[in-house]
Motif scaffolding. Structure first.
Motif, PDB file in Angstrom:
ATOM      1  N   TYR A   1       0.808  -1.211   0.000  1.00  0.00           N
ATOM      2  CA  TYR A   1       0.000   0.000   0.000  1.00  0.00           C
ATOM      3  C   TYR A   1       0.846   1.268   0.000  1.00  0.00           C
ATOM      4  O   TYR A   1       0.599   2.201  -0.765  1.00  0.00           O
ATOM      5  N   PHE A   2       1.866   1.301   0.864  1.00  0.00           N
ATOM      6  CA  PHE A   2       2.662   2.526   0.971  1.00  0.00           C
ATOM      7  C   PHE A   2       3.884   2.516   0.058  1.00  0.00           C
ATOM      8  O   PHE A   2       4.415   3.562  -0.279  1.00  0.00           O
ATOM      9  N   GLY A   3       4.330   1.324  -0.317  1.00  0.00           N
ATOM     10  CA  GLY A   3       5.547   1.226  -1.128  1.00  0.00           C
ATOM     11  C   GLY A   3       5.284   1.280  -2.615  1.00  0.00           C
ATOM     12  O   GLY A   3       6.044   1.888  -3.364  1.00  0.00           O
ATOM     13  N   ALA A   4       4.173   0.674  -3.037  1.00  0.00           N
ATOM     14  CA  ALA A   4       3.904   0.608  -4.470  1.00  0.00           C
ATOM     15  C   ALA A   4       3.786   1.975  -5.147  1.00  0.00           C
ATOM     16  O   ALA A   4       4.244   2.135  -6.278  1.00  0.00           O
ATOM     17  N   PRO A   5       3.190   2.966  -4.487  1.00  0.00           N
ATOM     18  CA  PRO A   5       3.096   4.289  -5.130  1.00  0.00           C
ATOM     19  C   PRO A   5       4.460   4.828  -5.536  1.00  0.00           C
ATOM     20  O   PRO A   5       4.572   5.562  -6.514  1.00  0.00           O
ATOM     21  N   LEU A   6       5.523   4.475  -4.787  1.00  0.00           N
ATOM     22  CA  LEU A   6       6.865   4.940  -5.120  1.00  0.00           C
ATOM     23  C   LEU A   6       7.309   4.372  -6.465  1.00  0.00           C
ATOM     24  O   LEU A   6       8.168   4.920  -7.139  1.00  0.00           O
ATOM     25  N   LEU A   7       6.716   3.235  -6.849  1.00  0.00           N
ATOM     26  CA  LEU A   7       7.009   2.665  -8.163  1.00  0.00           C
ATOM     27  C   LEU A   7       5.989   3.145  -9.194  1.00  0.00           C
ATOM     28  O   LEU A   7       5.889   2.625 -10.295  1.00  0.00           O
ATOM     29  N   GLY A   8       5.192   4.142  -8.787  1.00  0.00           N
ATOM     30  CA  GLY A   8       4.186   4.667  -9.707  1.00  0.00           C
ATOM     31  C   GLY A   8       2.972   3.784  -9.811  1.00  0.00           C
ATOM     32  O   GLY A   8       2.230   3.814 -10.785  1.00  0.00           O
ATOM     33  N   LEU A   9       2.742   2.932  -8.771  1.00  0.00           N
ATOM     34  CA  LEU A   9       1.638   1.973  -8.830  1.00  0.00           C
ATOM     35  C   LEU A   9       0.723   2.190  -7.622  1.00  0.00           C
ATOM     36  O   LEU A   9       0.734   1.413  -6.687  1.00  0.00           O
ATOM     37  N   ALA A  10      -0.036   3.263  -7.658  1.00  0.00           N
ATOM     38  CA  ALA A  10      -0.886   3.558  -6.507  1.00  0.00           C
ATOM     39  C   ALA A  10      -2.093   2.624  -6.485  1.00  0.00           C
ATOM     40  O   ALA A  10      -2.816   2.514  -7.468  1.00  0.00           O
ATOM     41  N   LEU A  11      -2.252   1.905  -5.373  1.00  0.00           N
ATOM     42  CA  LEU A  11      -3.380   0.993  -5.252  1.00  0.00           C
ATOM     43  C   LEU A  11      -4.324   1.512  -4.176  1.00  0.00           C
ATOM     44  O   LEU A  11      -3.878   2.052  -3.167  1.00  0.00           O
ATOM     45  N   ASP A  12      -5.637   1.317  -4.394  1.00  0.00           N
ATOM     46  CA  ASP A  12      -6.564   1.688  -3.325  1.00  0.00           C
ATOM     47  C   ASP A  12      -6.452   0.639  -2.227  1.00  0.00           C
ATOM     48  O   ASP A  12      -5.942  -0.465  -2.446  1.00  0.00           O
ATOM     49  N   PRO A  13      -6.941   0.969  -1.031  1.00  0.00           N
ATOM     50  CA  PRO A  13      -6.768   0.049   0.105  1.00  0.00           C
ATOM     51  C   PRO A  13      -7.307  -1.347  -0.186  1.00  0.00           C
ATOM     52  O   PRO A  13      -6.659  -2.345   0.151  1.00  0.00           O
ATOM     53  N   PHE A  14      -8.479  -1.402  -0.813  1.00  0.00           N
ATOM     54  CA  PHE A  14      -9.079  -2.715  -1.090  1.00  0.00           C
ATOM     55  C   PHE A  14      -8.166  -3.573  -1.958  1.00  0.00           C
ATOM     56  O   PHE A  14      -7.863  -4.727  -1.640  1.00  0.00           O
ATOM     57  N   THR A  15      -7.703  -2.991  -3.066  1.00  0.00           N
ATOM     58  CA  THR A  15      -6.844  -3.742  -3.985  1.00  0.00           C
ATOM     59  C   THR A  15      -5.531  -4.137  -3.313  1.00  0.00           C
ATOM     60  O   THR A  15      -5.049  -5.269  -3.491  1.00  0.00           O
ATOM     61  N   ALA A  16      -4.972  -3.197  -2.549  1.00  0.00           N
ATOM     62  CA  ALA A  16      -3.715  -3.507  -1.861  1.00  0.00           C
ATOM     63  C   ALA A  16      -3.900  -4.714  -0.939  1.00  0.00           C
ATOM     64  O   ALA A  16      -3.070  -5.626  -0.908  1.00  0.00           O
ATOM     65  N   ALA A  17      -5.032  -4.714  -0.221  1.00  0.00           N
ATOM     66  CA  ALA A  17      -5.305  -5.835   0.679  1.00  0.00           C
ATOM     67  C   ALA A  17      -5.481  -7.119  -0.114  1.00  0.00           C
ATOM     68  O   ALA A  17      -4.941  -8.174   0.246  1.00  0.00           O
TER      69      ALA A  17
END
Ligand SMILES: Nc1ncnc2c1ncn2[C@@H]1O[C@H](COP(=O)(O)OP(=O)(O)O)[C@@H](O)[C@H]1O
Ligand SMILES: [Mg+2]
Lengths: 251, 255
Positions: free
Chosen positions: A71-87
């Protein structure tokens, strides 16, 4: 009590999201476990290696850490996930790693000659897998899979950490809001309710699958042999479980 | 349709092995084996444990890969790709020491699985064929039972019937009776004798010397991966040429 009744719509919407998260996780986990499990006993070394790496990586990372990272790391790779998808992603990857290991154990507890005699009849590798090996593995791994599924359903509550508005989180919101408004904490009642709901879900899952298992065993055995076979099943199960512990590439 | 196995008795090699060598790592299991087996011929292979008997017949249907030499089955060279190997396997039946029936399938389904998967037959045809061969091995009444409900001897006979359902031209047997209780050996040997009388090409790894005497056209003695002696049964038993054959025979005929 009144509070819980009043908050039912909110709790229900949370429960709905939990259900959605859980069912998607379980379906994906079953599917991906099967793929990686089959890959782990493939003739091709490359596929076996991919499967082993996948299993080792995701099995050895706690779900929470995995979830926070996704959830918090993926955005740094340009891959922002919503909480549901991250889970969903982190639960599924952890579940599939463990599920694949269960299936691999199931395959390894099968006698080597089963594959051989199917091949000797002229069955091609995928036919051998589909008609001979897989059917023998499904029933013995059911109990382990129920356990895994139960864990995964419980672990959906971790999604609250990244702010997915699932069941536990809605309960938490109700507790905080009520405490703020009335000065009295309803934590005992609300979390007690939450606890019961999780218990009922997982318990019914366990009951359901053990019924299913008994049915499956019955359908392929007959009258007098029933007892003998269910003890065979138990043996196969314990073998598949202990096979989880030793690592040796197939064939 | 069912007696098609006796059609192929025209002369010609069923199996032709030339210069076959195989290694497990550094260990040479088979050393320059040459062997021709004619259609309808029955060959018994014996020899001490570890001499490479199983490995040899497993090479014939591609269960083991070989490194040197050439194997021809029914005129077709055994290639390494899985497709052509599967084709050869469908023509060559194999019965193992352990009766490897599929425990999740009924006896009948054990027999129809391969034909239904690989041959263009209806379920009804496949079941009729299966019943025919189950009758032949004298267990038609067990067709709807599961393997675990049968005795070892019965399971082994089903394994033979299961192979026959693919209408193979050649049958390989790898010590089919050595895992059986003594009282069940005869029923399996009887089935094999019957099969031999019908003209099936057979290679049998076995130490049942009575069977060899009765059925074999040739007996082969293997030791350390080599064919040490190959002879007619009469000469093999009464007049073995090689001292190692003599020693071996005295050991197994003694007890
Ligand atoms: N998969 C394997 N890896 C390494 N060595 C093997 C393997 N299979 C068989 N061997 C060795 O090859 C030799 C021949 O084995 P095998 O053909 O089974 O003999 P036999 O059937 O005559 O008893 C034995 O020494 C055995 O230990
Ligand atoms: Mg052997």
């Amino acid at each position: 009590m009144q509070l819980i009744i009043d908050s039912l719509p909110l709790l229900f919407s949370g429960l709905l999201i939990t259900f959605k998260l859980a069912s998607l996780t379980l379906i994906l986990t079953a599917f991906i476990s099967l793929i990686f499990g089959i890959m782990s006993v493939s003739r091709y070394k490359m596929l076996r290696i991919i499967s082993i790496v996948f299993v080792e990586v995701f099995r050895d990372i706690p779900i929470v850490v995995n979830l926070l990272f996704v959830y918090f790391g993926a955005p740094l790779l340009g891959l922002a996930l919503d909480p549901f998808t991250a889970a969903l992603v982190s639960l599924t990857s952890w579940g599939s790693a463990n599920g694949s290991e269960i299936i691999r154990g199931g395959f390894n507890s099968l006698a080597k000659h089963q594959r051989e005699s199917a091949m000797a009849l002229g069955l091609r590798p995928w036919e051998t897998m589909l008609f001979v090996l897989l059917p023998q593995v499904i029933v013995p791994v059911l109990p382990s899979f129920t356990g895994l599924f139960s864990l995964l359903i419980q672990a959906t509550s971790l999604a609250t950490l990244v702010g997915a508005s699932e069941f536990l989180r809605t309960a938490n919101i109700i507790v905080e809001r009520t405490t703020m408004m009335t000065g009295e904490s309803p934590a005992f009642a609300v979390f007690g309710f939450v606890l019961c709901v999780y218990f009922v879900i997982c318990f019914s899952l366990n009951v359901l699958t053990s019924k299913l298992e008994r049915k499956l065993v019955k359908s392929r055995t007959m009258q007098s042999q029933e007892e003998k076979n269910s003890s065979n099943l138990l043996k196969a199960f314990t073998e598949s479980f202990s096979a989880l512990k030793w690592r040796k590439s197939h064939d | 349709m069912v007696n098609s196995m006796s059609i192929d008795q025209l002369a010609g090699s069923a199996i032709s092995i030339k210069g076959l060598s195989k290694w497990y790592g550094d260990f040479k299991v088979l050393e320059a084996i040459d062997l021709n087996i004619d259609n309808g011929e029955k060959v018994v292979i014996c020899g001490p444990s570890g001499s490479g008997k199983s490995t040899l017949i497993r090479c014939v249907n591609g269960l083991e890969e070989h490194q040197e030499g050439q194997i021809e089955v029914e005129g077709k060279v055994l290639e390494k790709d899985i497709k052509s190997i599967s084709k050869v396997r469908a023509e060559v039946g194999m019965v193992f020491q352990h009766f490897n029936l599929f425990p999740h399938l009924s006896i009948l389904d054990n027999c129809t699985l391969a034909p239904l998967t690989l041959r263009n037959v209806s379920r009804q045809e496949a079941e009729e064929t299966a019943m025919h061969f189950l009758e032949k091995v004298k267990i038609p009444d067990q067709a709807h039972k599961f393997p675990s409900q049968l005795s070892g001897g019965q399971q082994q006979r089903v394994a033979i019937a299961r192979s026959l359902c693919m209408k193979p031209k050649i049958m390989l047997f790898d010590e089919p009776t050595s895992a059986l209780d003594p009282e069940m050996i005869k029923e399996v040997l009887d089935t094999m004798v019957e099969l031999a009388e019908e003209g099936m090409t057979m290679i049998c790894v076995t130490h049942e010397m009575g069977f060899a005497r009765e059925v074999a056209d040739r007996v082969i003695f293997m030791d350390s991966g080599k064919v040490v002696e190959m002879n007619t049964p009469e000469n093999f038993f009464s007049n073995p040429e090689h001292p190692r054959t003599k020693l071996f025979l005295s050991q197994i005929l003694d007890h």
